[in-house]
Write a protein that holds these residues in place. Structure first.
Motif, mmCIF file in Angstrom:
data_model
loop_
_atom_site.group_PDB
_atom_site.id
_atom_site.type_symbol
_atom_site.label_atom_id
_atom_site.label_comp_id
_atom_site.label_asym_id
_atom_site.label_seq_id
_atom_site.Cartn_x
_atom_site.Cartn_y
_atom_site.Cartn_z
ATOM 1 N N PHE A 110 0.831 -1.207 0.000
ATOM 2 C CA PHE A 110 0.000 0.000 0.000
ATOM 3 C C PHE A 110 0.866 1.257 0.000
ATOM 4 C CE2 PHE A 110 -3.733 -2.379 2.100
ATOM 5 C CZ PHE A 110 -4.340 -2.579 0.871
ATOM 6 N N ARG A 111 1.964 1.251 0.751
ATOM 7 C CA ARG A 111 2.872 2.408 0.769
ATOM 8 C C ARG A 111 3.466 2.635 -0.620
ATOM 9 N NH1 ARG A 111 4.779 5.005 5.022
ATOM 10 N NH2 ARG A 111 6.852 5.152 4.102
ATOM 11 N N LYS A 112 3.866 1.549 -1.287
ATOM 12 C CA LYS A 112 4.425 1.676 -2.639
ATOM 13 C C LYS A 112 3.376 2.208 -3.606
ATOM 14 C CE LYS A 112 8.029 -1.812 -2.292
ATOM 15 N NZ LYS A 112 8.451 -3.156 -2.675
ATOM 16 N N GLU A 113 2.150 1.697 -3.468
ATOM 17 C CA GLU A 113 1.056 2.135 -4.337
ATOM 18 C C GLU A 113 0.803 3.633 -4.175
ATOM 19 O OE1 GLU A 113 -3.682 1.465 -4.182
ATOM 20 O OE2 GLU A 113 -2.465 -0.363 -4.273
ATOM 21 N N ASN A 114 0.995 4.139 -2.957
ATOM 22 C CA ASN A 114 0.779 5.555 -2.676
ATOM 23 C C ASN A 114 2.032 6.390 -2.911
ATOM 24 O OD1 ASN A 114 -1.859 5.020 -2.005
ATOM 25 N ND2 ASN A 114 -1.425 4.793 0.163
#
Length: 162
Positions: A110-114
């Motif tokens: 999720f951090r990478k996606e954001n």
């Protein structure tokens, strides 16, 4: 003193070791490092690698990320939220180790996606430990190249994950 700015790390390690009621020799054996080397780390004379810190953290049952920050491997200001979140996940006694690793992988994705990513990828979550649980079809992650394709893959994963 001939410290390498790791005195804070050494003091913290000594405190954690004493809280765990372990001798220096017991911790060194559990972490797979030599007794003199661990002593030098505690006294701030040596700066350990991320791998050694991870081994020591595992032996002490504490967050490796906390040690990374104290050793200057992760930037404390930039990564504070991530480190705290990871520490809470790792400290949760109601989760087993596999569940913690899967949860950390999901958090990282999720951090990478954001667009946030992770410090230097030095967290305890490793590729392959729970990738099958996330519903991926065995593709490799794109780290830098193919932005559009990577986001499409992530979006597809999001839709199928529920």
């Amino acid at each position: 003193m001939a410290s390498l700015n790791v005195g804070n790390l050494g003091e913290y390690l000594r405190e954690q070791r004493r809280n765990a009621q372990l001798s220096l020799r017991q911790l060194a054996d559990a972490a797979g490092v030599s007794n003199p080397y661990l002593s030098q780390i505690e006294r701030g004379l040596r700066k350990p690698s991320a791998e050694v810190l991870q081994q020591v953290a595992k032996a002490l049952r504490i967050s490796a990320e906390t040690l990374y920050v104290r050793a200057g491997i992760l930037d404390a200001e930039r990564d504070r939220d991530e480190v705290e979140t990871r520490a809470v996940i790792l400290a949760d006694p109601s989760l087993n180790e596999r569940q913690k690793q899967v949860l950390l992988q999901i958090y990282e994705s999720f951090r990478k996606e954001n667009g946030l990513g992770t410090g230097e990828g030095a967290g305890p979550a490793r590729d392959g430990d729970g990738a099958a649980d996330q519903g991926t079809g065995g593709g490799s992650s794109t780290a830098g190249g193919g932005d559009a394709a990577g986001s499409d893959t992530d979006a597809g994963r999001r839709r199928t994950a529920g």
